[in-house]
Write a protein that holds these residues in place. Structure first.
Motif, PDB file in Angstrom:
ATOM      1  N   ASN A 136       0.837  -1.200   0.000  1.00 64.20           N
ATOM      2  CA  ASN A 136       0.000   0.000   0.000  1.00 64.20           C
ATOM      3  C   ASN A 136       0.873   1.252   0.000  1.00 64.20           C
ATOM      4  OD1 ASN A 136       0.524   0.801   2.905  1.00 64.20           O
ATOM      5  ND2 ASN A 136      -0.416  -1.222   3.234  1.00 64.20           N
ATOM      6  N   ASN A 137       0.231   2.416  -0.014  1.00 63.68           N
ATOM      7  CA  ASN A 137       0.946   3.678  -0.178  1.00 63.68           C
ATOM      8  C   ASN A 137       1.587   4.203   1.101  1.00 63.68           C
ATOM      9  OD1 ASN A 137      -1.903   3.926   0.452  1.00 63.68           O
ATOM     10  ND2 ASN A 137      -1.641   6.142   0.370  1.00 63.68           N
ATOM     11  N   SER A 188      -0.423  -9.636  -3.640  1.00 65.66           N
ATOM     12  CA  SER A 188      -0.569  -8.213  -3.339  1.00 65.66           C
ATOM     13  C   SER A 188      -0.079  -7.380  -4.511  1.00 65.66           C
ATOM     14  CB  SER A 188       0.231  -7.854  -2.079  1.00 65.66           C
ATOM     15  OG  SER A 188       0.212  -6.448  -1.858  1.00 65.66           O
ATOM     16  N   ILE A 189      -0.905  -6.412  -4.919  1.00 64.59           N
ATOM     17  CA  ILE A 189      -0.543  -5.542  -6.042  1.00 64.59           C
ATOM     18  C   ILE A 189      -1.386  -4.278  -5.918  1.00 64.59           C
ATOM     19  CG2 ILE A 189      -2.243  -6.514  -7.636  1.00 64.59           C
ATOM     20  CD1 ILE A 189      -0.035  -6.370  -9.812  1.00 64.59           C
ATOM     21  N   GLY A 190      -0.901  -3.164  -6.453  1.00 62.77           N
ATOM     22  CA  GLY A 190      -1.650  -1.922  -6.295  1.00 62.77           C
ATOM     23  C   GLY A 190      -1.224  -0.854  -7.277  1.00 62.77           C
ATOM     24  N   THR A 206       6.750  -1.633  -3.325  1.00 62.37           N
ATOM     25  CA  THR A 206       5.574  -2.476  -3.546  1.00 62.37           C
ATOM     26  C   THR A 206       5.432  -2.793  -5.029  1.00 62.37           C
ATOM     27  OG1 THR A 206       4.100  -0.558  -3.809  1.00 62.37           O
ATOM     28  CG2 THR A 206       4.441  -1.380  -1.567  1.00 62.37           C
ATOM     29  N   VAL A 207       4.508  -3.677  -5.353  1.00 62.33           N
ATOM     30  CA  VAL A 207       4.290  -4.109  -6.737  1.00 62.33           C
ATOM     31  C   VAL A 207       3.220  -3.231  -7.371  1.00 62.33           C
ATOM     32  CG1 VAL A 207       3.736  -6.033  -8.253  1.00 62.33           C
ATOM     33  CG2 VAL A 207       4.877  -6.459  -6.063  1.00 62.33           C
ATOM     34  N   VAL A 208       3.532  -2.661  -8.512  1.00 63.57           N
ATOM     35  CA  VAL A 208       2.650  -1.710  -9.193  1.00 63.57           C
ATOM     36  C   VAL A 208       1.928  -2.402 -10.345  1.00 63.57           C
ATOM     37  CG1 VAL A 208       2.621   0.403 -10.582  1.00 63.57           C
ATOM     38  CG2 VAL A 208       4.065   0.264  -8.530  1.00 63.57           C
ATOM     39  N   PHE A 209       0.657  -2.047 -10.506  1.00 67.52           N
ATOM     40  CA  PHE A 209      -0.140  -2.598 -11.598  1.00 67.52           C
ATOM     41  C   PHE A 209       0.540  -2.420 -12.953  1.00 67.52           C
ATOM     42  CE2 PHE A 209      -4.208  -1.892  -9.065  1.00 67.52           C
ATOM     43  CZ  PHE A 209      -4.527  -3.239  -8.979  1.00 67.52           C
ATOM     44  N   SER A 210       0.626  -3.508 -13.685  1.00 67.33           N
ATOM     45  CA  SER A 210       0.901  -3.520 -15.119  1.00 67.33           C
ATOM     46  C   SER A 210       0.393  -4.869 -15.601  1.00 67.33           C
ATOM     47  CB  SER A 210       2.395  -3.359 -15.420  1.00 67.33           C
ATOM     48  OG  SER A 210       3.106  -4.555 -15.114  1.00 67.33           O
ATOM     49  N   PRO A 211       0.107  -5.006 -16.874  1.00 67.24           N
ATOM     50  CA  PRO A 211      -0.307  -6.331 -17.343  1.00 67.24           C
ATOM     51  C   PRO A 211       0.707  -7.417 -16.993  1.00 67.24           C
ATOM     52  CG  PRO A 211      -0.774  -4.684 -19.014  1.00 67.24           C
ATOM     53  CD  PRO A 211       0.019  -3.990 -17.940  1.00 67.24           C
ATOM     54  N   GLU A 212       1.998  -7.051 -17.002  1.00 68.07           N
ATOM     55  CA  GLU A 212       3.042  -8.031 -16.721  1.00 68.07           C
ATOM     56  C   GLU A 212       3.062  -8.427 -15.246  1.00 68.07           C
ATOM     57  OE1 GLU A 212       3.610  -5.983 -20.383  1.00 68.07           O
ATOM     58  OE2 GLU A 212       3.547  -5.125 -18.352  1.00 68.07           O
ATOM     59  N   PHE A 232      -5.181  -9.337  -3.618  1.00 67.87           N
ATOM     60  CA  PHE A 232      -5.478  -8.363  -2.557  1.00 67.87           C
ATOM     61  C   PHE A 232      -4.867  -7.050  -3.029  1.00 67.87           C
ATOM     62  CE2 PHE A 232      -5.362  -7.669   2.372  1.00 67.87           C
ATOM     63  CZ  PHE A 232      -6.464  -6.831   2.258  1.00 67.87           C
ATOM     64  N   VAL A 233      -5.696  -6.131  -3.507  1.00 67.80           N
ATOM     65  CA  VAL A 233      -5.221  -4.968  -4.253  1.00 67.80           C
ATOM     66  C   VAL A 233      -5.493  -3.681  -3.478  1.00 67.80           C
ATOM     67  CG1 VAL A 233      -5.560  -6.169  -6.440  1.00 67.80           C
ATOM     68  CG2 VAL A 233      -7.393  -4.722  -5.545  1.00 67.80           C
ATOM     69  N   HIS A 234      -4.629  -2.687  -3.721  1.00 64.30           N
ATOM     70  CA  HIS A 234      -4.773  -1.372  -3.087  1.00 64.30           C
ATOM     71  C   HIS A 234      -4.954  -0.353  -4.198  1.00 64.30           C
ATOM     72  CE1 HIS A 234      -4.588   0.707   0.759  1.00 64.30           C
ATOM     73  NE2 HIS A 234      -3.910   1.677   0.183  1.00 64.30           N
ATOM     74  N   TRP A 235      -6.140   0.288  -4.222  1.00 66.97           N
ATOM     75  CA  TRP A 235      -6.484   1.144  -5.351  1.00 66.97           C
ATOM     76  C   TRP A 235      -7.559   2.135  -4.939  1.00 66.97           C
ATOM     77  CZ3 TRP A 235      -8.953  -3.196  -8.932  1.00 66.97           C
ATOM     78  CH2 TRP A 235     -10.030  -3.787  -8.276  1.00 66.97           C
ATOM     79  N   GLY A 236      -7.909   3.028  -5.875  1.00 68.87           N
ATOM     80  CA  GLY A 236      -8.981   3.979  -5.640  1.00 68.87           C
ATOM     81  C   GLY A 236      -8.509   5.261  -4.982  1.00 68.87           C
TER      82      GLY A 236
END
Length: 372
Positions: A136-137, A188-190, A206-212, A232-236
């Protein structure tokens, strides 16, 4: 641990959490593991009514605004109102603050910088939380020292950690839950929270969203032995409804093969929807969170969700949702269960198909079905 609500006990704690070739973190329930897996080993005993559940709770931070009231006993008090609702065989929270005594922020002047004292880890564990997500951030708010302290504090308190690390390889390690129903991998990804907190081959974060990264998270969990993979994602954005980019990434996750998606980040409860047979919990909201909150200024209700996936031996998986009051202006920093009338209004808005009794709702879910 929460002995009144779960028939399980801690058997073995092994602090190393790696799997050769995949780097998975594993929690084992009553089944043998491959010898190369080093894990936190828990035994669930006889499962009641042949059911097993994994429970997710939202943004958790035992610090900041409530810190002055938290003497060593006060940490337990902060969790007391919701501890009876923690009833999963394995419980995962989003830890929205470093757990550390370190006081040097990674980014001086950042608008919201959080930290919690080491006693917070013990309070979370005693209440029944088994693992904390660091993707998370705020996990790097106190830099690498704060991240390392958080992992050590969690290990000391018998909680697994996942979602952040010294480099991308560490941050990508999925959490594995071995059960007699099958193995659940939690990834975990966000969103991209900035260059200084984005993990790379040489940088912590942390791991950042990308298709890969979405696909690699799924593949790592499956290669490590997962029968199902939960994102389990952190977004919005704070105090907002579900955004188009959340829906975009939810579809990317589903296309990659994920079996369920659980989100946190906006501090408010969002809808639970389905993409095909895949449940998407767009926002859990807060759990126990030590800031006054800004619900009124955004015109939002200060409530959160606790969501469980209940695996049954001879019946479909059940999605179980509980409602909690998280507005600290109303609760005095002591999160409480929703009243039955309040839960009825909240949970019927979350998904009209939920069958509500009191402050708990259930619905069958064609997800996490037993492997064939």
């Amino acid at each position: 641990m929460h002995p009144k609500t779960r028939d399980r006990f801690l058997a073995v704690l092994a602090l190393a959490v790696s799997l050769a070739g995949t780097g998975a973190i594993a929690a084992n329930y009553g089944s043998k593991q491959a010898p190369e897996v080093q894990s936190i080993d828990l035994w669930a005993g006889d499962l009641p009514e042949n059911r097993w559940s994994v429970q997710f709770v939202g943004d958790t931070m035992l610090g900041n605004g409530e810190t002055p009231m938290l003497d060593p006993l006060g940490f337990d008090a902060a969790m007391a109102g919701v501890a009876p609702l923690i009833d999963g065989n394995f419980v995962i929270a989003n830890a929205e603050a470093p757990i550390t005594t370190h006081n040097d922020p990674l980014i001086p002047g950042k608008a919201f910088v959080y930290k919690a004292e080491p006693q917070a880890a013990w309070a979370m564990s005693k209440a029944g939380i088994d693992a904390i997500n660091l993707g998370n951030n705020h996990s790097l708010d106190m830099g690498v020292t704060g991240l390392e302290d958080t992992i050590q504090a969690a290990n000391n308190a018998v909680m697994a950690t996942f979602g952040a690390g010294h480099n991308l390889s560490e941050a990508e390690r999925p959490l594995l839950l071995h059960t007699d129903r099958g193995t659940i991998g939690v990834v975990s990804i966000g969103e991209n929270f900035g260059k200084v907190s984005k993990a790379s081959d040489i940088n912590p974060g942390t791991v950042v969203f990308s298709p890969e990264t979405v696909q690699r998270g799924y593949d790592l969990a499956r290669e490590a032995g997962a029968d199902w993979v939960v994102g389990f994602v952190h977004w919005g954005d704070n105090y907002t409804e579900t955004l188009p980019q959340q829906r975009y990434w939810a579809q990317v996750l589903v296309d990659a093969g994920y079996d369920a998606i659980v989100g946190s980040g906006s501090h408010v409860a969002e809808k639970i929807e389905f993409i095909g047979h895949v449940p998407v919990v767009f926002g859990l909201g807060n759990f126990v969170f030590g800031t006054p909150g800004r619900y009124a200024s955004f015109g939002k209700q200060g409530v959160g969700l606790m969501v469980s996936f209940e695996l049954n031996e001879n019946a479909p998986t059940q999605l179980v949702v509980k409602c909690i009051v998280t507005d600290n202006q109303l609760t005095g920093f002591l999160t409480q269960p929703c009243s039955a009338p309040q839960a009825l209004g909240v949970l019927s808005g979350v998904n009209p198909a939920l069958q509500i009794q009191g402050n708990v709702a259930r619905m069958p879910c064609r997800c996490l079905e037993p492997p064939k």
